[in-house]
Motif scaffolding. Structure first.
Motif, short mmCIF file in Angstrom:
data_model
loop_
_atom_site.label_atom_id
_atom_site.label_comp_id
_atom_site.label_asym_id
_atom_site.label_seq_id
_atom_site.Cartn_x
_atom_site.Cartn_y
_atom_site.Cartn_z
N ARG A 28 0.82 -1.21 0.00
CA ARG A 28 0.00 0.00 0.00
C ARG A 28 0.86 1.26 0.00
NH1 ARG A 28 -5.08 -1.30 0.10
NH2 ARG A 28 -5.51 0.90 -0.09
N GLU A 29 2.15 1.08 0.32
CA GLU A 29 3.02 2.24 0.33
C GLU A 29 3.64 2.42 -1.04
OE1 GLU A 29 5.78 2.60 3.47
OE2 GLU A 29 4.28 2.22 5.01
N VAL A 30 3.13 3.38 -1.74
CA VAL A 30 3.64 3.66 -3.07
C VAL A 30 4.76 4.68 -2.97
CG1 VAL A 30 3.02 4.50 -5.34
CG2 VAL A 30 1.33 3.29 -3.97
N PRO A 33 7.52 9.74 -6.32
CA PRO A 33 8.55 10.21 -7.26
C PRO A 33 9.03 11.61 -6.91
CG PRO A 33 6.36 10.36 -8.25
CD PRO A 33 6.17 9.75 -6.88
N LEU A 34 8.46 12.21 -5.87
CA LEU A 34 8.78 13.60 -5.55
C LEU A 34 9.96 13.73 -4.60
CD1 LEU A 34 5.14 14.93 -5.08
CD2 LEU A 34 6.73 15.59 -6.86
N TYR A 97 -7.06 18.38 4.53
CA TYR A 97 -7.31 17.82 3.20
C TYR A 97 -8.77 17.46 3.03
CZ TYR A 97 -6.70 14.31 -0.57
OH TYR A 97 -6.78 13.58 -1.72
N LYS A 98 -9.40 18.04 2.02
CA LYS A 98 -10.80 17.74 1.70
C LYS A 98 -11.69 17.81 2.93
CE LYS A 98 -10.25 15.16 -2.50
NZ LYS A 98 -10.91 14.24 -3.38
N ARG A 123 -10.49 21.23 -1.71
CA ARG A 123 -10.79 20.39 -2.87
C ARG A 123 -9.72 19.32 -3.10
NH1 ARG A 123 -12.74 23.05 -7.91
NH2 ARG A 123 -13.44 20.89 -8.03
N GLY A 124 -8.69 19.35 -2.27
CA GLY A 124 -7.64 18.34 -2.41
C GLY A 124 -6.73 18.60 -3.60
N GLY A 127 -3.15 18.36 -2.51
CA GLY A 127 -2.94 16.94 -2.25
C GLY A 127 -2.62 16.19 -3.53
N LEU A 128 -3.36 16.51 -4.58
CA LEU A 128 -3.15 15.85 -5.87
C LEU A 128 -1.76 16.15 -6.41
CD1 LEU A 128 -5.02 14.11 -7.68
CD2 LEU A 128 -5.39 16.15 -9.06
N ASP A 129 -1.37 17.45 -6.31
CA ASP A 129 -0.06 17.82 -6.83
C ASP A 129 1.08 17.23 -6.01
OD1 ASP A 129 -1.03 19.20 -8.96
OD2 ASP A 129 -0.98 21.16 -8.00
N GLY A 131 0.93 14.34 -4.68
CA GLY A 131 0.86 12.89 -4.79
C GLY A 131 0.28 12.21 -3.56
N VAL A 132 -0.59 12.94 -2.86
CA VAL A 132 -1.22 12.35 -1.67
C VAL A 132 -2.34 11.42 -2.12
CG1 VAL A 132 -2.65 12.89 0.33
CG2 VAL A 132 -0.67 14.32 -0.20
N TYR A 133 -2.39 10.22 -1.56
CA TYR A 133 -3.50 9.33 -1.93
C TYR A 133 -4.26 8.81 -0.73
CZ TYR A 133 -0.14 5.54 -1.17
OH TYR A 133 0.79 4.68 -0.63
N LEU B 49 -4.91 4.47 -6.64
CA LEU B 49 -3.95 4.24 -5.57
C LEU B 49 -4.61 3.80 -4.28
CD1 LEU B 49 -2.55 7.13 -7.10
CD2 LEU B 49 -0.78 5.81 -5.96
N GLN B 52 -6.03 -0.70 -5.00
CA GLN B 52 -4.96 -0.86 -5.97
C GLN B 52 -5.23 -1.86 -7.09
OE1 GLN B 52 -1.48 -1.48 -3.67
NE2 GLN B 52 -1.39 0.63 -3.02
N LEU B 63 -10.43 9.88 -4.62
CA LEU B 63 -9.20 10.23 -5.34
C LEU B 63 -9.30 9.81 -6.80
CD1 LEU B 63 -6.28 11.34 -5.09
CD2 LEU B 63 -5.56 8.98 -4.89
N GLU B 90 4.38 12.06 -12.63
CA GLU B 90 5.16 13.04 -11.87
C GLU B 90 4.71 13.06 -10.41
OE1 GLU B 90 4.74 16.92 -13.63
OE2 GLU B 90 5.87 16.22 -15.39
N ARG B 91 3.44 12.80 -10.19
CA ARG B 91 2.89 12.88 -8.84
C ARG B 91 2.88 11.53 -8.13
NH1 ARG B 91 1.49 16.62 -11.95
NH2 ARG B 91 0.85 18.68 -11.22
N TYR B 92 2.53 10.50 -8.87
CA TYR B 92 2.32 9.21 -8.21
C TYR B 92 3.30 8.12 -8.65
CZ TYR B 92 -1.90 11.32 -6.39
OH TYR B 92 -2.75 12.14 -5.73
N GLY B 93 4.17 8.44 -9.60
CA GLY B 93 5.16 7.45 -10.02
C GLY B 93 4.61 6.46 -11.03
N PHE B 95 3.95 3.60 -10.69
CA PHE B 95 3.01 2.69 -10.05
C PHE B 95 1.60 2.83 -10.60
CE2 PHE B 95 0.13 1.41 -6.71
CZ PHE B 95 0.71 0.24 -6.26
#
Lengths: 180, 154
Positions: A28-30, A33-34, A97-98, A123-124, A127-129, A131-133, B49, B52, B63, B90-93, B95
């Motif tokens: 679950r831990e992705v 890339p940031l 967030y949201k 609006r999140g 969060g989207l930018d 990469g929060v999921y 995400l 999955q 999301l 760029e944000r989530y990789g 994946f």
């Protein structure tokens, strides 16, 4: 003939190693890339106010950026630790967030506020930018606004002591922590 | 309609009908036919995400809805499929891509199955070969056999 017995044994050992690795790895831990990149810019405002809050407000000292919400159960889990860190002088910026301002503020009033700044991301979009999921997610930023580390899920003692604290203290411009 | 089972049957039929009528993801509204096709292709190739094993087209997670909205808006803004892919990775990789890119860190992913297949074939071939060569039975020690037979008879 030896190979006949050795080969399955070798395959078994390889499998055990793979499984052991797999068990310690949370799917679950992705990985973000940031990491190592500048934190994404955003234009939000302070919760309950019209005061704008952007990426520039995060620069100049290492800090934690914590995405949370009043509707988030796991945020309750890490909350006591965040309170303790705040007591120790760690600067935490909370991004709601949201959530609605009213719910967020009521939650903080009830449980205590560990945040130096509380920022509304209704609006999140930030969060989207970023990469929060899911919430909570916590980013460690250095003084230049570079994302050094991302912690997914509630922070616990171990994650704080082993990973986050060392990163915060080695991040540059630590002396500026107290000057706001 | 006093009977409870009749009531239940009518109710569930009504619910089923309602479910069929409500389009789950009406977010392709306002797109041209070509754009809607691109939208469909993109959202079925992006992984959610939160849940999955679902694409963002299938997932009801908030999301996933946000990401669908992004895909839709970016298509409307005239961005290409690659640009949209880049936006998400760029944000989530990588994946999030159900079709991972081909690069050194994913070589194992792409070649792994073929390596396993090759290994399995090699093993199978060895077995087949062994079967094909007729095995001559070891010479029988007739004297010892005789002795054993006599022993068991006693």
């Amino acid at each position: 003939m030896r190979l006949r017995f050795l080969l399955p044994a070798a395959v078994l050992v390889v499998l055990i190693v793979l499984f052991a690795f797999g068990l310690q790895h949370d799917p679950r831990e992705v990985p973000s890339p940031l990491i190592g990149k500048p934190a994404p810019d955003f234009a939000l405002r302070v919760v309950g106010e019209d005061t704008p809050f952007s990426r520039d407000d995060l620069l100049g000292r290492p800090l934690l950026v914590n995405f949370w919400a009043s509707w988030c159960l796991a945020c309750r889990v890490e909350h006591p630790l965040l309170m303790e860190l705040a007591r120790q002088g760690v600067e935490i910026v909370g991004i709601d967030y949201k959530d609605t301002d009213a719910d967020g503020l009521r939650w903080l009033e009830r449980h205590g506020n560990p945040y130096r700044h509380i920022v509304a991301d209704e609006r999140g979009s930030a969060g989207l930018d970023w990469g929060v999921y899911g919430v909570p997610e916590t980013f460690v930023l250095d003084a230049n606004g570079t994302i050094v580390h991302k912690h997914i899920g509630p922070i616990d003692e171990q994650a704080w002591r082993r990973t986050i604290q060392p990163l915060l203290t080695t991040a540059p411009a630590r002396a500026a922590t107290e000057t706001r | 309609m006093r009977h409870p089972t009749v009531k239940a049957a009518v109710l569930s039929a009504a619910l089923l009908a309602a479910g069929a009528l409500v389009p789950l993801h009406a977010q392709s509204d306002g797109l041209s036919a070509a754009q809607a096709e691109r939208y469909q292709a993109l959202v079925t190739e992006l992984r959610c995400l939160v849940c999955q094993n679902q694409s963002i087209a299938d997932s009801n997670a908030p999301l996933a809805a946000d990401l669908r909205e992004q895909v839709r808006n970016q298509i409307l803004a005239g961005r290409s499929d690659t640009q949209i892919h880049d936006y998400v990775t760029e944000r989530y990789g990588d994946f999030v891509l159900y079709r991972p890119p081909f690069k050194p860190s994913t070589w194992l992913l792409w070649f792994g199955p073929f390596l396993l297949l090759a290994a399995a074939l090699a093993v199978a071939l060895r077995f087949a070969k062994r079967r094909a060569t007729p095995q001559t039975p070891p010479p029988v020690d007739r004297e010892r056999l005789q002795r054993l037979l006599e022993d068991t008879r006693q």
